[in-house]
Structure formats: C-alpha cells, structure tokens
Design a protein around this motif. Structure first.
Motif, mmCIF file in Angstrom:
data_model
loop_
_atom_site.group_PDB
_atom_site.id
_atom_site.type_symbol
_atom_site.label_atom_id
_atom_site.label_comp_id
_atom_site.label_asym_id
_atom_site.label_seq_id
_atom_site.Cartn_x
_atom_site.Cartn_y
_atom_site.Cartn_z
ATOM 1 N N ALA A 109 0.830 -1.210 0.000
ATOM 2 C CA ALA A 109 0.000 0.000 0.000
ATOM 3 C C ALA A 109 0.862 1.257 0.000
ATOM 4 O O ALA A 109 0.444 2.298 -0.501
ATOM 5 C CB ALA A 109 -0.918 -0.011 1.216
ATOM 6 N N HIS A 110 2.061 1.175 0.566
ATOM 7 C CA HIS A 110 2.956 2.341 0.628
ATOM 8 C C HIS A 110 4.049 2.278 -0.437
ATOM 9 O O HIS A 110 4.980 3.090 -0.406
ATOM 10 C CB HIS A 110 3.612 2.436 2.019
ATOM 11 N N ASP A 111 3.961 1.323 -1.331
ATOM 12 C CA ASP A 111 4.991 1.136 -2.356
ATOM 13 C C ASP A 111 6.387 1.099 -1.714
ATOM 14 O O ASP A 111 7.326 1.745 -2.178
ATOM 15 C CB ASP A 111 4.911 2.255 -3.407
ATOM 16 N N ALA A 112 6.495 0.355 -0.614
ATOM 17 C CA ALA A 112 7.758 0.278 0.134
ATOM 18 C C ALA A 112 8.346 -1.122 0.009
ATOM 19 O O ALA A 112 7.621 -2.106 -0.089
ATOM 20 C CB ALA A 112 7.503 0.594 1.602
ATOM 21 N N LYS A 113 9.674 -1.183 0.003
ATOM 22 C CA LYS A 113 10.369 -2.475 -0.010
ATOM 23 C C LYS A 113 11.084 -2.677 1.329
ATOM 24 O O LYS A 113 11.483 -1.717 1.984
ATOM 25 C CB LYS A 113 11.397 -2.531 -1.149
ATOM 26 N N ALA A 114 11.244 -3.946 1.701
ATOM 27 C CA ALA A 114 11.911 -4.264 2.973
ATOM 28 C C ALA A 114 12.701 -5.553 2.807
ATOM 29 O O ALA A 114 12.438 -6.350 1.897
ATOM 30 C CB ALA A 114 10.885 -4.418 4.090
ATOM 31 N N THR A 115 13.673 -5.738 3.686
ATOM 32 C CA THR A 115 14.383 -7.021 3.767
ATOM 33 C C THR A 115 13.909 -7.748 5.011
ATOM 34 O O THR A 115 13.911 -7.179 6.110
ATOM 35 C CB THR A 115 15.903 -6.808 3.824
ATOM 36 N N PHE A 116 13.484 -8.994 4.834
ATOM 37 C CA PHE A 116 13.020 -9.820 5.943
ATOM 38 C C PHE A 116 14.157 -10.749 6.380
ATOM 39 O O PHE A 116 14.546 -11.639 5.619
ATOM 40 C CB PHE A 116 11.813 -10.666 5.513
ATOM 41 N N PHE A 117 14.695 -10.506 7.581
ATOM 42 C CA PHE A 117 15.698 -11.418 8.135
ATOM 43 C C PHE A 117 14.939 -12.514 8.879
ATOM 44 O O PHE A 117 14.416 -12.283 9.982
ATOM 45 C CB PHE A 117 16.652 -10.659 9.069
ATOM 46 N N VAL A 118 14.842 -13.667 8.227
ATOM 47 C CA VAL A 118 13.933 -14.707 8.731
ATOM 48 C C VAL A 118 14.695 -15.815 9.456
ATOM 49 O O VAL A 118 15.883 -16.051 9.233
ATOM 50 C CB VAL A 118 13.086 -15.310 7.588
ATOM 51 N N ILE A 119 13.955 -16.496 10.329
ATOM 52 C CA ILE A 119 14.494 -17.632 11.094
ATOM 53 C C ILE A 119 14.221 -18.905 10.290
ATOM 54 O O ILE A 119 13.082 -19.149 9.863
ATOM 55 C CB ILE A 119 13.823 -17.696 12.475
ATOM 56 N N GLY A 120 15.274 -19.706 10.080
ATOM 57 C CA GLY A 120 15.155 -20.885 9.218
ATOM 58 C C GLY A 120 14.048 -21.842 9.643
ATOM 59 O O GLY A 120 13.278 -22.334 8.811
ATOM 60 N N ALA A 121 13.945 -22.110 10.960
ATOM 61 C CA ALA A 121 12.940 -23.068 11.431
ATOM 62 C C ALA A 121 11.528 -22.586 11.117
ATOM 63 O O ALA A 121 10.646 -23.384 10.765
ATOM 64 C CB ALA A 121 13.109 -23.275 12.936
ATOM 65 N N LYS A 122 11.295 -21.279 11.229
ATOM 66 C CA LYS A 122 9.970 -20.732 10.902
ATOM 67 C C LYS A 122 9.731 -20.775 9.395
ATOM 68 O O LYS A 122 8.624 -21.029 8.934
ATOM 69 C CB LYS A 122 9.848 -19.295 11.406
#
Ligand code: ZN
Length: 280
Positions: A109-122
């Motif tokens: 909705a805000h035309d924004a980009k992000a980086t998701f630092f994710v947990i492998g198990a999840k």
C-alpha cells in the motif's frame, strides 16, 4: 527501487570502516598481536592488579559481543550510501502466519520495499510466506536457523556454522538461492562470527535505528524512538511475531512518507560499515 537480486554479496563482507582514529586501537586489540600485547602487559602487572586486569579483559570482550553496531571484531553494516531520501527497512524474526501477510499488504500500500531477516525453522514451517515475500520483490536475509539469542554469544564455531548454514539451506530449498545477508540474533556476535561469515561472503548487517519493539508494546514510543535517529541511508530495525508490527508499521510508514523518505533495498556496493556508534 532496487530488486532483491541486486543484493549480491560484495567481494569483501562490507565496505571498510571510515577509519576514525578512536576505532583503530580496539581493532588492533582484537588481532593476535593485540592479544599478545594485552597478555604480556597483564602478566607484568603486580599480583594485586590482576583482578582489575581480569575485569578489563572481560569488558574488552563483552562490549563488542553485546553491542550490535560495534565493529571491534570486524565490519558491521550500520548504514548505506543513499541516493536521495532513502531508508532501508529490515524486519526480523519472521515469517509469522498472522503478521507477515499484513506486513506485505501494508508495504504494498505504501509502495515500500523491505528485507526480511527470517528464522530458518519458521521458514521451514511456513514456506509459502517466504515465497510471498520473494514474489512481492522484497529481500530475504539469514537470521539463523533457531535464533539462539540467549546463548549465541558463547556458541562454538561449529554451532555458529550450523545456525548460519542450516538457515541458508532451508531458504535455498524454498527460493532456489541462499540469502546474501546475515543478521545475528539481537545483534550479538563473538570472535568466531566474522571469520565464518567472511568465508561465506556474507555481510553482517546491523541497524542504525530501532524502536525496541521486541520488548515494548507501546507503539507510539516505538515509532518515536525509530524516527529520532532516521536519516538518509539509515537501516531501520523492526520485528514481526511480537504482536506490534501491524500497528507499528502503518504509523511508521506514514511518518516516513510525510518526511519524504522512500523505503528501498540498497545494492551491496552501497552498504557501509561506518565506524560510528549509531544506535541506542
Ligand atoms: Zn531476531
């Protein structure tokens, strides 16, 4: 706006620090030469001063371990070189079945980009969320397989390697490629982390500003804390799965837009390991 694939790892883990004089001594102190000088100096002290030396050596080690942006052990990315009023939004601890879809909708909705630092198990549990993040053009980062935030500081090289490599393999199995960035749990690192990341070509990414949303539930205070240190090139840290992201993100994105900021994914050559403290 940069696509995720522009975040290839640079040939060195991150751009070198800016060489502020105050940072050279701690960096030297973390080399074998520095440790030898420190050891010989401590041994030369009269016996009564040994407890003092013992405490100083522990402070010497604990400070860079516990303070995320501290670069005494090696380069830590704490900002990037912006092209205009740009910031880099990073979201840790996902994916989360409730919050990730809401976050993706809000970013769109805000035309924004992000980086998701994710947990492998999840990620292994909810691979469809990882694919949705990727499909929306956001970035992915390695945030360890099990997020051992209490004990990461004392993990052996073998256990750190397992955390990093298991997460990389989990994500590669879902997306076809291992993520090009790493963020340690709560920003903690020990003397084994940098050599391991260097061998894998992974920059260690920290942050410029954060709202402590992992512990606080006061959305207004979280956003105010973040905005206090926002500037062009800032790396913003948010969390998901802690119950505040759905309220925090719209408020934060609204303020950023009002102030003329765009949320982008900076290319690897614009990541900076600045030698200045930039977080609380
Ligand atoms: Zn985390």
């Amino acid at each position: 706006m940069q696509a995720e694939r522009s975040l290839e790892p640079p040939s060195t883990p991150a751009a070198p620090g800016r060489g502020r004089a105050g940072w050279r001594l701690p960096r030297l102190g973390m080399t074998p030469v520095g440790w030898t000088v420190l050891g010989v100096s401590a041994a030369a002290l009269p016996l009564g001063y040994w407890p003092v030396a013992f405490v100083l050596v522990h402070v010497w080690l604990l400070y860079p371990m516990l303070r995320g942006p501290c670069q005494w052990f090696g380069p830590v990315v704490t900002e990037f070189r912006p092209a205009g009023r740009e910031v880099w939004l990073t979201i840790d601890d996902g994916p989360d079945p409730v919050e990730t879809p809401a976050i993706l909708a809000e970013l769109a909705a805000h035309d924004a980009k992000a980086t998701f630092f994710v947990i492998g198990a999840k990620a292994a549990r909810w691979p469809e969320l990882i694919r949705a993040i990727q499909a929306a053009g956001h970035g992915l980062g390695n945030h360890t397989q099990r997020h051992p935030h209490r004990w990461f500081w004392c993990h052996s090289p073998r256990r750190i390697a397992a955390e990093v490599d298991d997460c990389a393999q989990t994500l590669a199995a879902i997306t076809g490629a291992a993520p090009p960035l790493f963020r340690s749990p709560v920003g903690i690192k020990n003397i084994f982390v940098h050599p391991l990341l260097r061998a894998r070509g992974l920059p260690l990414v920290c942050w410029t500003t954060r709202g402590l949303d992992g512990t606080s539930r006061n959305v207004r205070a979280i956003v105010a804390r973040i905005l206090k240190r926002v500037r062009p090139g800032a790396i913003i840290l948010l969390h998901e799965g802690h119950g505040t992201a759905q309220e925090t993100l719209p408020r934060l994105l609204g303020h950023l837009r009002q102030d003329g900021y765009r949320c982008v994914l900076p290319p690897a050559e614009r990541l900076l390991a600045a030698g200045r403290p930039s977080t609380r």
